[in-house]
Enzyme design. Structure first.
Site, PDB file in Angstrom:
ATOM      1  N   GLU A  22      -7.097 -21.304  16.715  1.00  0.00           N
ATOM      2  CA  GLU A  22      -5.973 -20.937  15.965  1.00  0.00           C
ATOM      3  C   GLU A  22      -5.228 -19.748  16.572  1.00  0.00           C
ATOM      4  O   GLU A  22      -4.550 -19.134  15.744  1.00  0.00           O
ATOM      5  CB  GLU A  22      -6.427 -21.018  14.456  1.00  0.00           C
ATOM      6  N   HIS A  59     -31.388  -5.548  14.985  1.00  0.00           N
ATOM      7  CA  HIS A  59     -32.487  -6.229  14.960  1.00  0.00           C
ATOM      8  C   HIS A  59     -33.138  -6.054  16.302  1.00  0.00           C
ATOM      9  O   HIS A  59     -34.297  -6.647  16.295  1.00  0.00           O
ATOM     10  CB  HIS A  59     -32.152  -8.016  15.184  1.00  0.00           C
ATOM     11  N   GLY A  60     -32.809  -5.254  17.221  1.00  0.00           N
ATOM     12  CA  GLY A  60     -33.292  -5.050  18.732  1.00  0.00           C
ATOM     13  C   GLY A  60     -33.650  -6.182  19.187  1.00  0.00           C
ATOM     14  O   GLY A  60     -32.874  -7.290  19.398  1.00  0.00           O
ATOM     15  N   PRO A  74      -5.208 -30.541  27.671  1.00  0.00           N
ATOM     16  CA  PRO A  74      -5.788 -29.674  29.134  1.00  0.00           C
ATOM     17  C   PRO A  74      -4.865 -28.694  29.465  1.00  0.00           C
ATOM     18  O   PRO A  74      -5.390 -27.697  30.070  1.00  0.00           O
ATOM     19  CB  PRO A  74      -5.894 -30.978  29.855  1.00  0.00           C
ATOM     20  N   ILE A 107     -10.546 -31.239  19.993  1.00  0.00           N
ATOM     21  CA  ILE A 107     -10.102 -31.636  18.673  1.00  0.00           C
ATOM     22  C   ILE A 107     -10.845 -31.685  17.632  1.00  0.00           C
ATOM     23  O   ILE A 107     -12.005 -32.469  17.776  1.00  0.00           O
ATOM     24  CB  ILE A 107      -9.140 -32.997  18.803  1.00  0.00           C
TER      25      ILE A 107
HETATM   26  N1  COS Z   1       6.936 -20.657  11.723  1.00  0.00           N
HETATM   27  C1  COS Z   1       8.010 -21.262  11.899  1.00  0.00           C
HETATM   28  N2  COS Z   1       8.877 -21.618  13.057  1.00  0.00           N
HETATM   29  C2  COS Z   1       8.441 -20.692  14.145  1.00  0.00           C
HETATM   30  C3  COS Z   1       7.201 -20.176  14.038  1.00  0.00           C
HETATM   31  C4  COS Z   1       6.259 -19.994  12.803  1.00  0.00           C
HETATM   32  N3  COS Z   1       5.322 -19.296  12.731  1.00  0.00           N
HETATM   33  N4  COS Z   1       6.789 -19.279  15.257  1.00  0.00           N
HETATM   34  C5  COS Z   1       7.930 -19.749  16.317  1.00  0.00           C
HETATM   35  N5  COS Z   1       8.664 -20.611  15.375  1.00  0.00           N
HETATM   36  C6  COS Z   1       9.831 -21.442  15.731  1.00  0.00           C
HETATM   37  C7  COS Z   1      10.927 -20.266  16.407  1.00  0.00           C
HETATM   38  O1  COS Z   1      11.760 -19.744  15.518  1.00  0.00           O
HETATM   39  C8  COS Z   1      11.638 -21.269  17.433  1.00  0.00           C
HETATM   40  O2  COS Z   1      12.521 -21.766  16.813  1.00  0.00           O
HETATM   41  P1  COS Z   1      14.014 -21.875  17.305  1.00  0.00           P
HETATM   42  O3  COS Z   1      14.107 -22.429  18.618  1.00  0.00           O
HETATM   43  O4  COS Z   1      14.894 -22.545  16.328  1.00  0.00           O
HETATM   44  O5  COS Z   1      14.740 -20.484  17.332  1.00  0.00           O
HETATM   45  C9  COS Z   1      10.532 -22.265  18.044  1.00  0.00           C
HETATM   46  O6  COS Z   1       9.338 -22.370  16.750  1.00  0.00           O
HETATM   47  C10 COS Z   1       9.957 -21.789  19.488  1.00  0.00           C
HETATM   48  O7  COS Z   1       9.526 -20.669  18.971  1.00  0.00           O
HETATM   49  P2  COS Z   1       9.055 -19.442  20.240  1.00  0.00           P
HETATM   50  O8  COS Z   1      10.156 -19.521  21.066  1.00  0.00           O
HETATM   51  O9  COS Z   1       8.526 -18.302  19.814  1.00  0.00           O
HETATM   52  O10 COS Z   1       8.092 -20.350  21.035  1.00  0.00           O
HETATM   53  P3  COS Z   1       6.813 -20.073  22.254  1.00  0.00           P
HETATM   54  O11 COS Z   1       7.002 -21.144  23.136  1.00  0.00           O
HETATM   55  O12 COS Z   1       7.352 -18.680  22.758  1.00  0.00           O
HETATM   56  O13 COS Z   1       5.546 -19.864  21.529  1.00  0.00           O
HETATM   57  C11 COS Z   1       3.466 -19.026  20.391  1.00  0.00           C
HETATM   58  C12 COS Z   1       5.150 -19.157  20.701  1.00  0.00           C
HETATM   59  C13 COS Z   1       2.805 -18.468  21.684  1.00  0.00           C
HETATM   60  C14 COS Z   1       3.404 -18.117  19.306  1.00  0.00           C
HETATM   61  C15 COS Z   1       2.929 -20.241  20.290  1.00  0.00           C
HETATM   62  O14 COS Z   1       2.809 -21.203  21.340  1.00  0.00           O
HETATM   63  C16 COS Z   1       1.512 -20.307  19.761  1.00  0.00           C
HETATM   64  O15 COS Z   1       1.284 -19.657  18.470  1.00  0.00           O
HETATM   65  N6  COS Z   1       0.613 -20.453  20.710  1.00  0.00           N
HETATM   66  C17 COS Z   1      -0.819 -20.488  20.284  1.00  0.00           C
HETATM   67  C18 COS Z   1      -1.261 -21.750  19.678  1.00  0.00           C
HETATM   68  C19 COS Z   1      -2.388 -21.972  19.024  1.00  0.00           C
HETATM   69  O16 COS Z   1      -2.685 -21.111  18.150  1.00  0.00           O
HETATM   70  N7  COS Z   1      -3.198 -22.741  19.580  1.00  0.00           N
HETATM   71  C20 COS Z   1      -4.511 -22.996  18.660  1.00  0.00           C
HETATM   72  C21 COS Z   1      -5.146 -24.576  18.875  1.00  0.00           C
HETATM   73  S1  COS Z   1      -4.768 -25.143  17.424  1.00  0.00           S
HETATM   74  S2  COS Z   1      -6.431 -25.109  16.513  1.00  0.00           S
END
Ligand code: COS
Length: 384
Positions: free
Chosen positions: A368, A343-344, A127, A156
């Site tokens: 995602e 398709h209007g 949430p 989920i």
């Molecule tokens: N693969 C492997 N490691 C990764 C990575 C990736 N693609 N992206 C980030 N990491 C690692 C970073 O390297 C970092 O590691 P270190 O602390 O060792 O340097 C750690 O993970 C944290 O990364 P970061 O500081 O970039 O994290 P943030 O909290 O800034 O978040 C985002 C990054 C916003 C990109 C992330 O939270 C995200 O993808 N959010 C969206 C989530 C999502 O897609 N949700 C959908 C629901 S699931 S269907």
């Protein structure tokens, strides 16, 4: 990992035949019943669709990312709810175990995931933690050789069908490094499901809350056996998932274009087919060109994904996966909008698929990782 060209071509032929003869004719049925009929799920199991991405060693089909994307592209040509039944087994549910799991975890879970005997969901979102996944609050407290997990997971996918979850919970302090990934069997005491979410579209896909109240999970169920690595596992899983979603978006765009072309050839106004009007042709041409761009990105990125060491993160490929996901999912939104326009008034009526698919594809820009999260990932990499 990949299968040989001839086996892949046979698989693709049978998937396409299945889509044309079994899935497309059932599109209205899943819309009405808000579920995928069991006999279709049984056929999916028989065809091995639950195990597309699982190595042959664990009884899966063992497709490469490039091959999986082509199959996802095909599956995008029909209602997205069909793919969703096995989507979490192929992607976000299973891949954390495959990439980072111990040999024992892989041997225990992957064959059942590949056969479809076990449906596995991915439980990250909460949430108060959606885009900011690292802020998740579900707690896992160590108690002897178990962890006790309490928290709520939201939206989920496949939770009502799931036999297990790949679930991210906090085993340590704040931030990404305090998060661990667990394999949580769905029948453990203390797990309850929320009521099914009522969504804008994608009827037949099943999502709901998963509530955990003091759920005792063996410490051996931490993916890879080491706490604190769950966020990275989740991010790697999502990189891969974003490519799969891009392929689906391209498939759905092609279907929408095909339906719009057919309609434009049949529909007459001002004494001629609307397909003969240049303003309609412009909409078709824009959609076709954008689809080509999306497909090219998807294929290039999947090839690069396959070229990097399996299961390992590569910031460049992550960035390109985000570029591809952003472009393809936004692209299919524009294509769907034009399909409705062509398709209007009929495009606004539920009898026409354009109306339904227009609603269905809206989700692709959200799950995602939203478009805005993809933008952040791309820019962060550019400025690194
Ligand atoms: N693969 C492997 N490691 C990764 C990575 C990736 N693609 N992206 C980030 N990491 C690692 C970073 O390297 C970092 O590691 P270190 O602390 O060792 O340097 C750690 O993970 C944290 O990364 P970061 O500081 O970039 O994290 P943030 O909290 O800034 O978040 C985002 C990054 C916003 C990109 C992330 O939270 C995200 O993808 N959010 C969206 C989530 C999502 O897609 N949700 C959908 C629901 S699931 S269907």
């Amino acid at each position: 990992m990949a299968i040989d060209t001839e086996s892949f071509s046979l698989l693709r032929d049978s998937v396409r035949r299945f889509i044309d003869t079994r899935l497309v004719p059932a599109e209205n049925r899943i819309e009405e019943e808000d579920d995928v009929p069991q006999e279709i799920v049984d056929d999916m199991k028989e065809m091995g669709l639950f195990g597309l991405s699982i190595p042959e060693q664990y009884d899966g089909i063992g497709l490469s990312m490039a091959q999986e994307c082509e199959v996802a592209f095909d599956l995008g040509h029909t209602a997205l709810a069909f793919r969703s039944v096995f989507g979490t087994n192929v992607g976000i549910g299973s891949q954390g175990i495959l990439m980072d799991g111990t040999d024992a975890q892989k041997a225990d879970y992957l064959p059942r995931i590949a056969s479809g005997e076990l449906i596995i969901s991915f439980a990250l979102t909460e949430p108060n933690a959606g885009s900011d996944a690292a802020a998740l609050q579900t707690r896992a407290e160590r108690d002897g050789d178990h962890y006790v997990i309490t928290g709520t997971k939201r939206f989920i996918t496949n939770a009502p069908r799931a036999g297990a979850f790949t679930l991210m919970a906090r085993t340590d302090g704040p931030g990404a490094s305090g998060i661990s990934a667990f394999i949580v069997p769905a029948d453990l005491p203390g797990i309850t499901l929320g009521k099914p979410d009522r969504k804008m579209g994608q009827r037949g896909t099943k999502t709901c809350d998963v509530v955990l109240d003091g759920v005792r999970v063996p410490a051996a169920n931490i993916i890879g056996g080491v706490a604190g690595r769950g966020f990275k596992t989740a991010m790697k899983v999502l990189d891969r998932g974003r490519l799969h979603v891009s392929a689906l978006a391209c498939g759905m765009a092609e279907r929408l274009i095909r339906d719009a072309v057919e309609y434009a050839k049949e529909r007459k106004q001002f004494g001629q087919r609307i397909a003969d009007f240049q303003l309609v042709q412009a909409m078709l041409a824009d959609s076709q060109a954008e689809l080509y761009a999306g497909l090219s990105m998807m294929r290039d990125c999947a090839r690069r994904y396959d070229a990097k060491p399996a299961g390992q993160a590569d910031p460049e490929v992550s960035m390109l996966a985000s570029c591809t996901k952003m472009f393809c999912t936004e692209m299919v939104g524009r294509v769907a909008d034009r399909a409705v326009q062509i398709h209007g008034g009929s495009g606004y009526i539920a009898e026409y698929k354009a109306e339904r698919f227009y609603r269905d594809v809206r989700l692709l820009r959200l799950y995602e990782g939203t478009t805005q999260i993809q933008q952040l990932i791309i820019a962060k990499n550019m400025l690194r």
